[in-house]
Structure formats: C-alpha cells, structure tokens
Scaffold this active site. Structure first.
Site, short mmCIF file in Angstrom:
data_model
loop_
_atom_site.label_atom_id
_atom_site.label_comp_id
_atom_site.label_asym_id
_atom_site.label_seq_id
_atom_site.Cartn_x
_atom_site.Cartn_y
_atom_site.Cartn_z
N LYS A 1 0.84 -1.19 0.00
CA LYS A 1 0.00 0.00 0.00
C LYS A 1 0.88 1.24 0.00
O LYS A 1 1.53 1.56 0.99
CB LYS A 1 -0.91 0.02 1.24
CG LYS A 1 -1.93 1.14 1.14
CD LYS A 1 -2.54 1.48 2.46
CE LYS A 1 -2.52 2.94 2.84
NZ LYS A 1 -2.09 3.97 2.00
N GLU B 1 9.30 2.08 11.25
CA GLU B 1 10.25 3.20 11.21
C GLU B 1 9.48 4.50 11.20
O GLU B 1 8.61 4.69 10.35
CB GLU B 1 11.13 3.09 9.97
CG GLU B 1 11.91 1.80 9.99
CD GLU B 1 12.90 1.72 8.86
OE1 GLU B 1 13.63 2.70 8.68
OE2 GLU B 1 12.91 0.69 8.17
N CYS C 1 12.75 12.07 6.93
CA CYS C 1 12.72 11.77 8.37
C CYS C 1 14.10 12.02 8.97
O CYS C 1 14.23 12.25 10.16
CB CYS C 1 12.24 10.35 8.63
SG CYS C 1 13.07 9.15 7.63
N GLU D 1 7.86 16.95 15.64
CA GLU D 1 8.34 16.81 14.26
C GLU D 1 7.49 17.68 13.34
O GLU D 1 6.26 17.56 13.33
CB GLU D 1 8.27 15.35 13.81
CG GLU D 1 9.09 15.12 12.58
CD GLU D 1 9.01 13.68 12.06
OE1 GLU D 1 9.92 13.28 11.36
OE2 GLU D 1 8.01 13.00 12.35
#
Ligand code: FAD
Length: 1012
Positions: free
Chosen positions: A680, A761, A795, A891
């Site tokens: 996906k 992750e 990231c 973040e």
C-alpha cells in the site's frame, strides 16, 4: 631515441645544471617546516594528523585550545616528532599561551611560504621583488568557500579593488622580455568562478551562467580599462563544464568578442581535456580573437577519485601519474600547433614537462617569447630562476589572503609537495636521477601496464571493480557495490532528464488499476494524484481499494504463501535483480515522475531510484548469505542447523517522501525472504506505487505474491493491520500512525496463527551540533542542505541546530545568508533545492508550526519569494529556541529550522539527546576528543560526523532509529531481512552405538523445503 627526446633531455639537463648552481631544498624555509615535511614523507599517519592539525589551527582562538588539539592529534605518535610533542605538551600545561603562540607562529610560517601576501598592499612587496628577478605575476584571491550571495558579492568587490590596486602600483612596469609584450599584460588576475555564485549546480549551467555573467562583466570591463589580463582558474570537475561554457558565452558577447586578454585553465589529468581544448580552439577560430590557455595537470586528483568512488561515477581523472604526464605533452603539442589563435601558459614544476614544451616549441618554430611558464609562489624557486636565465617568460601564481581562508590552499600544496607521485619530491627530496626524471612518460605508461598484467596486487586501473557476488565469508556491507548516481555534470544526463519530464507530463491524467492476484482490478472510485508545484495538474489516477478489495488481497496473498515460500531463494533473489534492472532502464522516467508527483529536486529523485535499485540488489545478496541451513557448532555426534522460514503474508505501508525507494525496500525484503505481500503506497504517491507494481510484474512476480492496493490508510490500512491473516507489517511513516499500528498489532485475534511482527520506522527531531573548532565552510553548507534539502521532508532532516555560545554569531551570520541564497522554486527546473511541500494538509500544518514558532521564539529568517501557485513554504529559521518549546520537540516535517544556543558541549549533548526521538544526528568538529565523545554519546540510530545528516546509502549506512523513531531496525543493513523471517533449528543426534561421522558439513540443504 627520437630527436625530440634527445632535445628534451638536453633542455632538461640544462635546467638541472642551472638548478644545481643554486642548491635549495624542496622547501625553501628551513627548520620547523622542513622537519615536518620530512617526517610526513616517512610516516603516512603522521602526515594525515599533521595536515588535519594545520587545517584546524587558524580557527582556534585560545592558546589552550591549540595545545589541546596538539595533544589530541599527536598522542601516540612515536617518531621524531614525539619528543617535541611531549616537551610541548608539558610546557603547555605550565604556560599554554606561549606554546599556543609558538605553534601558531610556526604554522603561519608554513602558510606564508605559499601565500604571497595578506592583502593587496602586502603582496606588492613580493611582486616588486619578482619584477627585479624578471618574473611576472598572476594574483589569486584566497577566500573561504562561498556559501551565500553576500559572500559572492564580496569576492567580486575584492577582485575589483585588487585590479585597481595592481593597476595603480604597477604603472610603468614593462614586459621582462620586451618582445611580444602585447600578448602578456603585466597585471594578471586569476579568478575562481565558484567564488562568484554560491548556488552553482552542475545540472543547471544556464542558471549558473545567468548569475555569473553579471558578476564578471564589471571585472572584465575594469581589466580592459586597465590593460589587465583575466584568467579563469579551473576547480573541481563538478564546475568544469560550467566554467568552460561561461568562458565561451561571455567572450562571445559583443563587448568582449575582440578582447584577447582572457585565459582559462585546462587540466591534463582529465580524460576529456583534449576534447575540451579542441572545442575551445574551434570556438576561438569562430570568434576570431586569440585567447590563452594555462595548461596544468590538475590540483584535485585525490578529491576527484574519492568523490567518484563514493558516488559510483566513472572517474574523470587518469589513474596513473604518467598518463597525466603523457596527456600534458599531447595537449602541449595541440596548443603550440594552434599558436596562431591560442597563447600557451604551461603551469608545471616538472622539468620533463617544461623541457618538452621548450623542445617542441623549437621544433614547431614557435618563438619562446610567445608562450610562458607559470609556477606557484613558494615552490620550485630554482626552476623559475633557471627558466629566466634561459630566456623564457616566467610568471608566478601569487595567492593573496589571510591564514584562515588560505588553509585549503595550503593543504593542497602540502599534499602536492609530499605526494609519492610528485616531481618535486622525487627531484628535491629523493634525489632521483636526471635520466629517470626526464624519461618519456609514454614509456612509463607502457611499463606500468606490463607490470600490472604480471602482478596480482589489486591496483586502481579501472573505474569500478565489481564486487557484488563476493563469497559468503565476506563482511556483508563491504561486498556490496552500490548502483551509481546519475552525474548531472554531463549535458547528456541533463537532456535525458528533460526529455523524461516531458514524457511523463505527456502521460498526465492516465489511470492505473489495483493489482490483486495478478489481475487488474478497477473500482468505481478513482483517486487523483496531483503535482504539489501546480495542484491543478493531475499526474494520474489510481483505482481506490475498499474493504472488499483488501479482503480479496489477503485471500490471494495467503493462498500464494505456500508456493512462494518454497520457491528457492535464488529464484526470489533473481526476481529482485530483474526488478532493479528494469528500474535502471526506466531510471530517468521514474525520477521525472517523482519530481512531478512529490516535488523532489532532480538529484534527490535520482537518489531515490538509486536507493530502490540498491535495496533490490543488496537484499538479493543478503538472502544468498543467510538462505542456506548453516551448522551452528561443531559438536561430535550431533548436527544442529539453523535456517529461516518466511513469516507468511506481509503488509507494506510506505510514505510518500521516498516514494519508490522505501516502498521498494520493504517490498523487496518481504519478497526475497519468501513472504507474499500486500503493498500500500502513500495516498500522495500512488502513481509511484503503480509504477513499482508494473516493474515487479515485468520482472515476473507470480500472481498473488505481490498485490497492489491503493486506498485510504484509515480504511484499508487499519483493516489490514488488524487482519488475522496478516503476519507481518512493515511500516514507515509518522509516529502517530506507527504507534497505532504497534499497539493494534499486539492484539491477538481469533484464528490468528502468528504473533504479528511489526517493522516500524518513524520520524525524528534530528539535531546537529556545531563545535567551536568546526570547519564552517562545510558545517554551514551541510546544515542548510540537511535542513532544507527536499524542503526538510526527510525523516532524517535536521530540525534542531545546536550552537555553542562561542561561535554562535559566526555561524549564524553565514547560516542566515546561506539560507537566503537557496534556490526555492518548481523542482522541474534543474538545480532547485527547495520545492513545494507535499500537499495542502502539510502546508497548513507547517504554517501552524511557523505561527507557534513566532509565538515561542524569534523568527530570524524567512525567505520572501516563493512561487505564487503550489504548496511552497519558504525556508524558515527560528532563534532563541529553548529545548522545551514545541518547535524544538515536535516533528514538523517541513523547511523549518530551530536554532538552540547552549553554553558548552556538555549542554549541547544533553539537548541533542533530550528528545523523544533517536533517528539521525550530526556533529561538526575537528577535535578528535570531541568527535570520540559524539561517537559514544549521541543517542541516534545514525550519527554523522562532519557531513550532512541525510542521504543514507544502502549497505554503507544501514538506516533506522530507536526511541520514538522506530523499532531499532536497520533498512539496508545486514540484519534487516531477519525481521521478515522465523528462525528455525533442526538438531539430529547422529551417534549410533557410540559411533558418529567424523565430518559435519557446514551447510545442509536437503531439509530446507521438502517437495510435497
Ligand atoms: C601557475 C599554476 C597555476 C595553476 N592553476 C591551477 C588551476 O587553475 N587548476 C588546477 O586544478 N590546478 C592548477 N595548478 C596546480 C597544478 O595542477 C598542480 O600544481 C600540478 O598538477 C602539479 O603538476 P606538476 O606538473 O608541477 O608536477 P608533477 O609532479 O609532474 O605532477 C603532479 C600531478 O600529477 C597528477 N597526478 C598525481 N597522481 C596521479 C595519478 N595517480 N594518476 C594521474 N595523475 C596523477 C596530479 O595532477 C598532480 O598534481 C596550477 C599550477 C601552477 C603551477
């Protein structure tokens, strides 16, 4: 022997005789410098430490810092320098300021040997002395690497001042040979093109020329008024084509077309130097005015070989020194034969190269007053004197500047002087015979080739010795040879990318199906995917899966497990390798798609495709390493073999920021280990997902083994995560979703056979610390890139820059202007560094954080100009940020950087580690002790020292974090595949009545997958 060779030897011997009349060591300054150089040539480790110490010294302010660094760099060195260090350190502990000053004075002395003056006034003393010796000059302004347009403007202004000063001070000076003097103006300025524009990008020569030409024109005009000469120096290969193009462009302009006092450098160590020189000569014929070429071998040999090996590029330089010498001679011939249009300046200290130029000029009937020899200030003094005595024209290259900006120049000279391959060392330090030094380099090339074919010692003779496929015993990361990056320095690569962008645009609006059980599946809903630079443009549509399609996918994937898991791992590995080959074939098209679907700049998009290919090839190799049942221990009478079974059905949920690489990495790991997969892609990068499906289908993935489901994460993603028949979930994405998956996968549902494995992750809040002695040229460039490259949407991106009070002001001044110079725009244009953020939701969320930042801290910088259409957010920097503020903790995933000022390094580490995340971190320093500390103390999965904190390479930098950044997995590392596998051990007692076989095989394949 040819008559030319005889003549070269005669000339060479004459030069040596004249040189020997004025004996001088290689290093004109005796004492400290000579001692250091002699030791460096004997002891490679010492040389490295010395050059690093020299490099850092000018940036150390306090004497105590100097002494500390001295101790750190040279502790443990046991050679002639040791007593000096020991005494120095002992003394330093008592009176640090004395030792610090003595050291600084000595190293400054080394630099002064190669730097002709601190400033334009200072250099005049040297130039006057040389005039008396009948030696001319070209002046070069030393400068720090130019990281911003402000610094580029300053360089241009300094060039103008220097020209004025030189013009004034040399009024009335005449040509030393008084013949053909019109060809050789007295005032000669060497210009570094990269110092005039901070955003030079090899992919975008047009942009570079558009910025460079307006900066150069005033300098050229002034030079023309003053009757001066301007030379374009040549730097590293990445700038070469732009420098050549700029030269031709500007000197074809009406204003400068008939001006003969312009020159450019050709580097003979480059394989394409001859083609470039021929091109320049034809250009000059068309232009109808003469110009000058300074022929050199080239000063960046080590840099070019390192860079090309790191990136998997064909190396632009020759690998054998005599090959560069041969090329130098061939180019000498080409220059002298075309003397009617090009004036030659031979930049060499090599007596063979010089003697060859002299002999050939005579043979071709070129008068010695019509070319010149150029040599560097502070080097080869006796050769200059000899050439003048022989009646040749000599010009000295005189760098001007302060110690700090002069360091990289100084280190280049030190390297050159101590190089094993160098002429000066051979002649002046190792007393190699004249015969040997004057040998024809062609002979040496032949001899080297013959020797190489006999020897078994590996030598660098070709670009890349393929390592893939090394034996099982080789260390895992090291056997893998990464796919090369595309080198956009070549026009051909630029054109291919442009064509690909055009072609992908032509396919805008196409529709793609889901793929379940090998069949195309359409639903009554289509999801559009838009171009974030121009949201009105629909890149394509993909059928949207709902729960029924998700159920169907699980069913076919489950049914396919049995057969796929029994397929030999070699076959599965080959599937991955075929997929990589297809990506290679479609490389530009896939990169172009990423530019248009997720707003990636060219090089970033290419890096993503390279990573995807690497994942396939690396995991294929890894599977071959771990695929066979392996004996655990040699024990008499018993055999125990460990091996792996796949887990079953894997669900792969990927993010949009590395839309092909991460998706492909997780999918290929799951496939090669024998799992079947439901893939996906992110809702923002569905076309990239559809392309990856196409690639695996073409590669021959069997029906049902890989299924492509595009749809809403909240609907099909959540449903599949909870599904009893899904055994493994490989997820990369936000912390919020990751934690939800982690939690929900922990619930065992009725009928579930396996405990679900989650490979998870998530994000980061990545810090970079800049130490007080860091190289700011590097730290500023790498930090801006880490924070704003791909709009900060990696990231791994830098989001917290931690600065020490001590160098806060210096860093900030350069950081703000460097950020202000970044190119923001539509990444379809080559050379753009900051494009749009991914979508409207991201745009709004980041804007909200910017508002929060404004209320919590100080907005120190925000770019003003961004394109009006598209989701563009300007690079933004906040200062006065405290570790507990939201912008320092959460973040943001956008081009927003928080700068945190701290007292000292202890505090810096505390702040760096004081976060929920542990993904990447960076540390810039030149203190070995501080670097050791960072290596040991920084809490991050990937710690980067003295480089950007983004851009992990498969196999080289296994990637992934811990704490709230992830489950501690390492994509692209040796242990990654193990997470997709169930370990199994089969133990057999092989003793019968006290008798057992003596030998136990290392591997046993027979029970791996018994046929049914
Ligand atoms: C006046 C002047 C101006 C200069 N301007 C420039 C400039 O604009 N740009 C620039 O790049 N350089 C420039 N140089 C630097 C110049 O490139 C080096 O000083 C020069 O290469 C040293 O060559 P040499 O002929 O003096 O010595 P040599 O000892 O004969 O040659 C050394 C050179 O050989 C080459 N080499 C070394 N090892 C290998 C190997 N394994 N395989 C292949 N080649 C090898 C390298 O180029 C090395 O520098 C200039 C030099 C002078 C004298």
């Amino acid at each position: 022997m040819s008559s030319l060779q005889r003549e070269i030897e005669a000339r060479g011997e004459r030069i040596f005789t004249l040189v020997d009349q004025h004996p001088e060591s290689l290093f004109s300054k005796a004492g400290f410098y000579q001692g250091m150089m002699a030791l460096s040539m004997r002891d490679e480790h010492f040389k490295v430490q010395l050059f690093r110490f020299v490099d850092v010294l000018p940036s150390l302010r306090r004497s105590s810092d100097i002494v500390e660094h001295l101790e750190e760099y040279f502790a443990g060195i046991r050679n002639g320098f040791a007593p000096f260090i020991d005494t120095g350190v002992r003394l330093a502990r008592i009176v640090p300021w004395v030792s610090g000053r003595v050291l600084r004075w000595n190293v400054s002395g080394m630099a002064r040997q190669f730097i002709a003056g601190k400033n334009p006034n200072d250099v005049m003393k040297t130039l006057r002395k040389r005039r008396a010796q009948k030696i001319g000059f070209t002046v070069d302004l030393l400068g720090e690497a130019v990281v911003s347009e402000k610094e580029a403007d300053e360089y241009a202004a300094r060039c103008l001042d220097l020209l004025d000063g030189l013009g004034r001070e040399t009024r009335g000076w005449t040509d030393p040979l008084e013949k053909n003097s019109a060809l050789f103006p007295v005032v000669n300025l060497s210009v570094k093109i990269s110092a005039l524009y901070s955003q030079m990008n090899p992919a975008d020569p047009a942009d570079a020329i558009a910025h460079l030409a307006p900066k150069l024109r005033p300098i050229l005009r002034r030079a023309r008024e003053l009757g001066a000469f301007i030379n374009f120096d040549m730097e590293s290969y990445v700038h070469k084509n732009i420098t050549l193009e700029l030269f031709k462009t500007i000197f074809t302009e009406k204003e400068f077309k008939d001006w003969p006092h312009a020159g450019i450098v050709i580097q003979a160590y480059l394989r394409d130097a001859e083609a470039n020189l021929r091109d320049l000569i034809s250009w000059a014929h068309a232009r109808g005015t003469r110009f000058t070429v300074r022929l050199v071998k080239g000063a960046y040999w080590d840099y070019e070989t390192i860079k090309s090996r790191q990136n998997g590029w064909d190396c632009p330089v020759y690998f054998q020194k005599p090959e560069s010498d041969v090329n130098f001679e061939e180019l000498t011939r080409l220059l002298l034969k075309n003397e009617s249009i090009v004036t030659a300046a031979f930049g060499s200290h090599n007596v063979r190269s010089i003697a060859h130029g002299q002999a050939l000029a005579d043979e071709l009937g070129v008068d010695r007053s019509r070319f010149e020899f150029q040599l560097l200030y502070g080097m080869a003094g006796p050769i200059k004197r000899a050439l003048v005595e022989m009646g040749y024209r000599v010009r000295e290259y005189c760098p001007v500047g302060e110690l700090l900006p002069g360091m990289s120049y100084l280190v280049r000279r030190l390297l050159e002087n101590t190089s094993n391959e160098g002429f000066l060392r051979a002649k002046f330090s190792e007393n190699v015979s004249a015969d040997e030094l004057l040998r024809d380099p062609k002979e040496l090339v032949r001899q080297n080739r013959a020797n190489l074919s006999e020897t078994t010692i590996p030598a660098i003779t070709e670009d890349r010795a393929p390592k893939n496929g090394a034996s099982i015993e080789s260390p895992p990361g090291d056997i893998y040879e990464n796919s090369p990056l595309v080198n956009f320095v070549y026009q051909e690569s630029q054109e291919k990318m442009r064509t690909a962008l055009h072609e992908v645009r032509n396919r805008f609006g196409e529709k793609y199906p889901l793929v379940i059980g090998g069949e195309k599946v359409w639903t009554d809903k289509l999801t559009p995917s838009v171009n974030p630079s121009a949201p009105k443009e629909v890149v394509g549509y993909v059928a949207e899966a709902g729960i029924p399609e998700a159920e169907r996918a699980v069913k076919v994937a489950r049914a396919a497990v049995d057969k796929w898991s029994r397929t030999p791992f070699e076959e599965r590995a080959r599937l991955l390798e075929r997929a990589a080959a297809i990506m290679d074939r479609r490389r530009y098209e896939l990169s172009a798609l990423e530019v248009l679907e997720v707003g990636k700049p060219w090089a970033e998009a290419d890096g993503d495709i390279r990573e995807a290919m690497d994942f396939c090839r690396f995991y294929a190799e890894q599977m071959r390493q771990i695929g066979r049942p392996r004996l655990t221990q040699h024990v008499p009478g018993e055999e125990s073999y460990q091996h792996y079974w796949p887990r079953g059905v894997a669900l792969v949920i990927a993010p949009w920021n590395f839309p092909i690489a991460i998706l492909c990495g997780m999918v290929s790991a799951a496939l090669v280990t024998g799992n079947t997969v439901i893939m996906k892609p992110s809702e923002q990068s569905i076309i990239c997902g559809a392309m990856l499906m196409e690639i695996f289908q073409e590669a021959g993935v069997p029906p049902g083994v890989l299924n492509f489901l595009s749809g809403r994460g909240s609907v099909i993603g959540a449903h599949l995560v909870d599904h009893k028949d899904v055994d493994l979930i490989a997820f990369t994405g936000s912390r919020e979703v990751g934690l939800r998956i982690w939690e929900s996968a922990g619930i065992t549902r009725p009928g579930q056979r396996e405990l679900k494995r989650v490979v998870c992750e998530m994000g980061g809040k990545n810090p970079v610390i800049i130490d007080s002695d860091a190289d700011l040229d590097e730290a500023v460039v790498d930090s801006t890139y880490s924070a704003f490259g791909y709009q900060g949407q990696k990231c791994s991106a830098l989001s917290r820059l931690i600065l020490l009070e001590e160098n806060y002001d210096r860093v900030m001044e350069r950081l703000l202007s460097a950020t202000g110079s970044l190119r923001v725009g539509n990444p379809e244009e080559p050379g753009i560094m900051v494009g749009p953020v991914i979508d409207e939701a991201a745009y709004k969320r980041i804007q909200e954080y910017i508002e929060i930042g404004k209320s919590e801290a100080t907005l120190a910088y925000q770019a003003k100009e961004v394109p009006p259409e598209g989701y563009f957010i300007p690079p933004t920097i906040f200062t006065g940020v405290k570790p507990n503020m939201r912008i320092a903790r959460e973040e943001i995933f956008g081009p927003v950087l928080s700068v945190i000022k701290v007292r000292d390094l202890d505090k810096a580490f505390e702040v760096a580690n004081g976060t929920d995340y542990a993904l990447t971190a960076g540390f810039f320093s030149r203190s070995p002790a501080d670097i050791d500390r960072a290596k040991a103390e920084i809490e991050a999965g990937n710690v980067y020292i003295n480089r950007s904190c983004t851009g992990a390479v498969v196999g080289r930098h296994p990637f992934g974090g811990f704490k709230m950044s992830g489950g501690g997995t390492k994509a692209g590392g040796a242990d990654y595949l193990l997470q997709f596998l169930l370990p199994r051990v089969v133990t057999e007692n092989v003793t019968r009545h006290g008798f057992a076989p003596e030998e136990t095989p290392e591997y046993r394949d027979e029970f791996l997958w018994p046929q049914r």
